[in-house]
Design a protein around this motif. Structure first.
Motif, PDB file in Angstrom:
ATOM      1  N   LEU A  15      45.776  51.328  36.122  1.00 20.08           N
ATOM      2  CA  LEU A  15      46.160  52.578  35.459  1.00 20.08           C
ATOM      3  C   LEU A  15      45.159  52.988  34.380  1.00 20.08           C
ATOM      4  CD1 LEU A  15      50.034  52.162  35.221  1.00 20.08           C
ATOM      5  CD2 LEU A  15      48.761  53.695  36.735  1.00 20.08           C
ATOM      6  N   VAL A  16      44.460  52.020  33.811  1.00 21.18           N
ATOM      7  CA  VAL A  16      43.402  52.350  32.853  1.00 21.18           C
ATOM      8  C   VAL A  16      42.254  53.056  33.592  1.00 21.18           C
ATOM      9  CG1 VAL A  16      41.617  51.350  31.359  1.00 21.18           C
ATOM     10  CG2 VAL A  16      43.973  50.582  31.144  1.00 21.18           C
ATOM     11  N   ALA A  19      45.138  56.889  35.762  1.00 17.58           N
ATOM     12  CA  ALA A  19      46.545  56.954  35.365  1.00 17.58           C
ATOM     13  C   ALA A  19      47.385  57.784  36.333  1.00 17.58           C
ATOM     14  CB  ALA A  19      46.669  57.518  33.957  1.00 17.58           C
ATOM     15  N   GLY A  52      50.072  55.901  26.345  1.00 23.19           N
ATOM     16  CA  GLY A  52      49.888  57.314  26.655  1.00 23.19           C
ATOM     17  C   GLY A  52      48.763  57.469  27.658  1.00 23.19           C
ATOM     18  N   ARG A  53      48.303  58.706  27.776  1.00 26.49           N
ATOM     19  CA  ARG A  53      47.216  58.991  28.715  1.00 26.49           C
ATOM     20  C   ARG A  53      46.127  59.752  28.009  1.00 26.49           C
ATOM     21  NH1 ARG A  53      49.192  61.607  34.357  1.00 26.49           N
ATOM     22  NH2 ARG A  53      50.540  59.937  35.073  1.00 26.49           N
ATOM     23  N   ARG A  54      44.944  59.662  28.560  1.00 22.07           N
ATOM     24  CA  ARG A  54      43.852  60.472  28.036  1.00 22.07           C
ATOM     25  C   ARG A  54      43.246  61.252  29.198  1.00 22.07           C
ATOM     26  NH1 ARG A  54      41.094  56.988  24.860  1.00 22.07           N
ATOM     27  NH2 ARG A  54      40.616  55.930  26.794  1.00 22.07           N
ATOM     28  N   LEU A  55      43.057  62.545  28.965  1.00 21.81           N
ATOM     29  CA  LEU A  55      42.409  63.389  29.962  1.00 21.81           C
ATOM     30  C   LEU A  55      40.907  63.237  29.770  1.00 21.81           C
ATOM     31  CD1 LEU A  55      42.835  65.710  32.063  1.00 21.81           C
ATOM     32  CD2 LEU A  55      42.590  67.278  30.151  1.00 21.81           C
ATOM     33  N   GLU A  56      40.222  62.859  30.843  1.00 22.11           N
ATOM     34  CA  GLU A  56      38.768  62.665  30.738  1.00 22.11           C
ATOM     35  C   GLU A  56      38.054  63.946  31.135  1.00 22.11           C
ATOM     36  OE1 GLU A  56      36.836  59.377  30.383  1.00 22.11           O
ATOM     37  OE2 GLU A  56      38.667  59.117  29.213  1.00 22.11           O
TER      38      GLU A  56
ATOM     39  N   MET B  27      46.716  70.340  29.041  1.00 25.01           N
ATOM     40  CA  MET B  27      46.552  68.996  29.583  1.00 25.01           C
ATOM     41  C   MET B  27      46.001  68.031  28.539  1.00 25.01           C
ATOM     42  SD  MET B  27      45.487  69.426  33.523  1.00 25.01           S
ATOM     43  CE  MET B  27      45.726  67.674  33.844  1.00 25.01           C
ATOM     44  N   GLN B  28      45.188  68.541  27.621  1.00 28.11           N
ATOM     45  CA  GLN B  28      44.694  67.676  26.551  1.00 28.11           C
ATOM     46  C   GLN B  28      45.848  67.243  25.651  1.00 28.11           C
ATOM     47  OE1 GLN B  28      40.229  68.128  25.229  1.00 28.11           O
ATOM     48  NE2 GLN B  28      41.350  69.927  24.628  1.00 28.11           N
ATOM     49  N   PRO B  31      48.942  65.170  28.651  1.00 27.87           N
ATOM     50  CA  PRO B  31      48.373  64.846  29.964  1.00 27.87           C
ATOM     51  C   PRO B  31      49.404  64.325  30.966  1.00 27.87           C
ATOM     52  CG  PRO B  31      47.351  63.524  28.210  1.00 27.87           C
ATOM     53  CD  PRO B  31      48.471  64.280  27.595  1.00 27.87           C
ATOM     54  N   GLU B  32      50.547  63.819  30.478  1.00 28.09           N
ATOM     55  CA  GLU B  32      51.497  63.214  31.420  1.00 28.09           C
ATOM     56  C   GLU B  32      52.416  64.237  32.091  1.00 28.09           C
ATOM     57  OE1 GLU B  32      51.259  61.166  28.155  1.00 28.09           O
ATOM     58  OE2 GLU B  32      51.678  63.189  27.539  1.00 28.09           O
ATOM     59  N   GLN B  65      42.226  60.995  34.679  1.00 27.15           N
ATOM     60  CA  GLN B  65      43.072  60.588  33.565  1.00 27.15           C
ATOM     61  C   GLN B  65      43.143  59.078  33.524  1.00 27.15           C
ATOM     62  OE1 GLN B  65      46.890  62.446  33.226  1.00 27.15           O
ATOM     63  NE2 GLN B  65      46.198  64.259  34.309  1.00 27.15           N
ATOM     64  N   CYS B  66      43.125  58.529  32.326  1.00 28.97           N
ATOM     65  CA  CYS B  66      43.284  57.080  32.250  1.00 28.97           C
ATOM     66  C   CYS B  66      44.394  56.735  31.271  1.00 28.97           C
ATOM     67  CB  CYS B  66      41.974  56.413  31.878  1.00 28.97           C
ATOM     68  SG  CYS B  66      41.196  57.105  30.464  1.00 28.97           S
ATOM     69  N   ALA B  67      45.045  55.606  31.547  1.00 28.68           N
ATOM     70  CA  ALA B  67      46.116  55.148  30.660  1.00 28.68           C
ATOM     71  C   ALA B  67      45.493  54.545  29.411  1.00 28.68           C
ATOM     72  CB  ALA B  67      46.975  54.121  31.382  1.00 28.68           C
TER      73      ALA B  67
END
Lengths: 151, 165
Positions: A15-16, A19, A52-56, B27-28, B31-32, B65-67
């Motif tokens: 998930l890292v 996600a 949580g999540r980060r949008l790349e 989304m920023q 994001p979920e 997206q990454c956790a």
């Protein structure tokens, strides 16, 4: 504190990386059913192991070519000045992260800008005018790499 | 300082329209959010949103997206930012140092800079004793270090890393 087994660690690592990976696909990697995987993911979220999540986003493609880290020393200290400084710095859109640190600086900021002249504008108009700002050190980011950490 | 120069690369900038901007801003911040919820929030149909998301992904603007891992909740209570100055008379200083940093599992970030600091490492540890162990056994043994300063994280006031779109 929570104990993770090998499967939890595997799920977390996956998930890292991505996600958006769904429970079905994820489960197949570890020989788990979709509901069983989903329960594990949910547990990791509930105990805060997944925070949580980060949008790349590709910041350069979006026109943000410069990232600068600033070390800031406050000129005056005291409860009031920290609150004032934090409130004001949080309101600057170009400031992406604010960390309160212990050491030769009081705060560490990550600032994004379109280019060097744009950074200069942010520095002069927004940062140098923050309440209580003393010494400021700037380092221009050349490259960055995130590591998986001790999983 | 041995050398310092700045290379300005002119890159093609992706032009966002109003809808792209609304999507990315939302989304920023969250994001979920699912695609239907996101479509509701920015008042477009799901199919139009899906097409836009495809476009943003294809163009490479949106990488994925990454956790985020809550290291605190895994028992890592200490986070230290190590600011390293390297011995730049050694031509392989950066490469050797970075290769060594990648071998330390507790290193979360490796950044290189133009300025007073050459490299910054973000390191986590369970407690101060654990940090001391990592620092002595793994950090101080890395090659080409001229100077190290440490900043200890007290609190994250803001950490979303959003771009001002």
């Amino acid at each position: 504190m929570i104990d993770l087994d090998e499967i939890d660690r595997g799920i977390l690592k996956a998930l890292v990386e991505d996600a958006t990976c769904n429970a079905g696909t994820l489960g197949r990697q570890f020989g788990l059913s979709q509901p069983a995987t989903w329960r594990r993911v949910r547990r990791l979220q509930q105990v805060g192991v997944i925070s949580g999540r980060r949008l790349e986003l590709d910041k350069v493609k979006l026109g943000f070519g410069v990232t600068v880290f600033l070390g800031i020393k406050l000129a005056t200290k005291g409860r009031i000045s920290l609150d004032d400084f934090e409130r004001a710095v949080m309101a600057i859109p170009e400031v992406q992260t604010v960390e309160h640190v212990l050491g030769m600086y009081d705060y560490r900021l990550r600032v994004t800008a379109r280019d060097i002249p744009d950074f200069e504008r942010v520095l002069r108009r927004r940062i140098m005018t923050l309440p209580g700002v003393g010494n400021v050190e700037a380092n221009v980011l050349l490259s960055e790499e995130r590591r998986p950490g001790p999983l | 300082m041995g050398f310092s120069f700045l290379i300005i690369v002119v890159n093609e900038v992706f032009m966002l329209d109003d809808l792209d901007r609304r999507i990315l801003r939302h989304m920023q911040a969250t994001p979920e959010k699912s695609i239907p919820d996101l479509a509701d929030a920015i008042r477009v149909t799901t199919s139009r949103l899906t097409r836009r998301l495809e476009k943003l992904k294809e163009s490479g603007v949106m990488r994925g997206q990454c956790a985020k891992v809550g290291w605190h909740n895994l028992g890592y209570a200490v986070e230290v930012s190590l600011r390293v100055t390297l011995d730049k008379t050694q031509s392989r200083a950066f490469d050797d140092f970075i290769a060594a940093a990648r071998e330390i599992p507790e290193v979360l970030e490796i950044q290189t800079f133009l300025g007073q600091v050459d490299v910054r490492l973000s390191i986590i540890a369970k407690d101060m004793e654990h940090y001391q162990e990592i620092y002595r056994a793994k950090v101080l043994t890395m090659p080409h270090i001229a100077d190290i300063e440490a900043l200890m994280l007290v609190a994250r006031i803001k950490s979303d890393e959003s771009l001002p779109l």
